[in-house]
Design a protein around this motif. Sequence first.
Motif, short mmCIF file in Angstrom:
data_model
loop_
_atom_site.label_atom_id
_atom_site.label_comp_id
_atom_site.label_asym_id
_atom_site.label_seq_id
_atom_site.Cartn_x
_atom_site.Cartn_y
_atom_site.Cartn_z
N SER A 106 0.80 -1.22 0.00
CA SER A 106 0.00 0.00 0.00
C SER A 106 0.84 1.28 0.00
O SER A 106 0.28 2.37 0.06
N SER A 107 2.13 1.13 -0.08
CA SER A 107 3.01 2.31 -0.03
C SER A 107 3.41 2.72 -1.44
O SER A 107 4.10 1.98 -2.14
N SER A 108 3.02 3.92 -1.84
CA SER A 108 3.32 4.37 -3.19
C SER A 108 4.83 4.51 -3.43
O SER A 108 5.30 4.36 -4.56
N LYS A 109 5.58 4.73 -2.37
CA LYS A 109 7.03 4.91 -2.51
C LYS A 109 7.73 3.63 -2.94
O LYS A 109 8.87 3.67 -3.40
N GLU A 110 7.06 2.50 -2.78
CA GLU A 110 7.69 1.22 -3.07
C GLU A 110 7.62 0.84 -4.55
O GLU A 110 8.25 -0.10 -4.98
N TYR A 111 6.82 1.57 -5.32
CA TYR A 111 6.60 1.19 -6.71
C TYR A 111 7.55 1.92 -7.65
O TYR A 111 7.79 3.12 -7.50
N HIS A 112 8.07 1.20 -8.61
CA HIS A 112 9.08 1.75 -9.50
C HIS A 112 8.50 2.31 -10.79
O HIS A 112 9.10 3.19 -11.41
N TYR A 113 7.39 1.76 -11.21
CA TYR A 113 6.84 2.13 -12.52
C TYR A 113 5.41 2.66 -12.34
O TYR A 113 4.62 2.08 -11.59
N TRP A 114 5.11 3.73 -13.06
CA TRP A 114 3.80 4.38 -12.92
C TRP A 114 3.22 4.69 -14.29
O TRP A 114 3.94 5.09 -15.21
N GLY A 115 1.89 4.53 -14.38
CA GLY A 115 1.17 4.98 -15.56
C GLY A 115 0.82 6.45 -15.41
O GLY A 115 0.99 7.04 -14.34
N GLN A 116 0.29 7.05 -16.44
CA GLN A 116 0.04 8.49 -16.46
C GLN A 116 -1.23 8.88 -15.72
O GLN A 116 -1.42 10.05 -15.43
N GLY A 117 -2.10 7.95 -15.40
CA GLY A 117 -3.31 8.26 -14.66
C GLY A 117 -4.51 8.48 -15.57
O GLY A 117 -4.38 8.92 -16.71
N THR A 118 -5.67 8.17 -15.03
CA THR A 118 -6.91 8.39 -15.74
C THR A 118 -7.90 9.01 -14.76
O THR A 118 -8.00 8.59 -13.61
N LEU A 119 -8.61 10.03 -15.21
CA LEU A 119 -9.48 10.80 -14.33
C LEU A 119 -10.85 10.13 -14.20
O LEU A 119 -11.50 9.84 -15.21
N VAL A 120 -11.27 9.94 -12.97
CA VAL A 120 -12.60 9.44 -12.67
C VAL A 120 -13.35 10.54 -11.94
O VAL A 120 -12.89 11.04 -10.91
#
Length: 124
Positions: A106-120
């Motif tokens: 659940s920690s965002s700092k642990e993730y290395h790769y991210w997508g650009q996001g999609t607005l809901v």
Amino acid sequence: VQLQASGGGLVQAGGSLRLSCAASGPTFNTYVVAWFRQAPGKEREFVAAIRLRGDTYYADSVKGRFTVSRDNLKKTVFLQMNSVKPEETAVYHCAARRGLIVSALSSSKEYHYWGQGTLVTVSS
């Protein structure tokens, strides 16, 4: 690995929406994938995660309403959102990394790769 989130849009409160996170790279099935969301003026928060063999984890606020799943052949992770609430309006991001222990999911700092996001956007 590169990630691309899609499926966001405008939905009425109580409605449903399905987000997709498409990944590139030959070893997608070795990655843990998670969904986070960030509302305007708020910190990014954990929504759900799915491990290699399909074990799923959810924030308490979405348990019973959201379902995360993955299709390793299609290299895609889905987030099915049911009974959505106006306060869940946010940009939803997918993230990935290898070798993540359960306590760190659940920690965002642990993730290395991210997508650009999609607005809901959930209307009341």
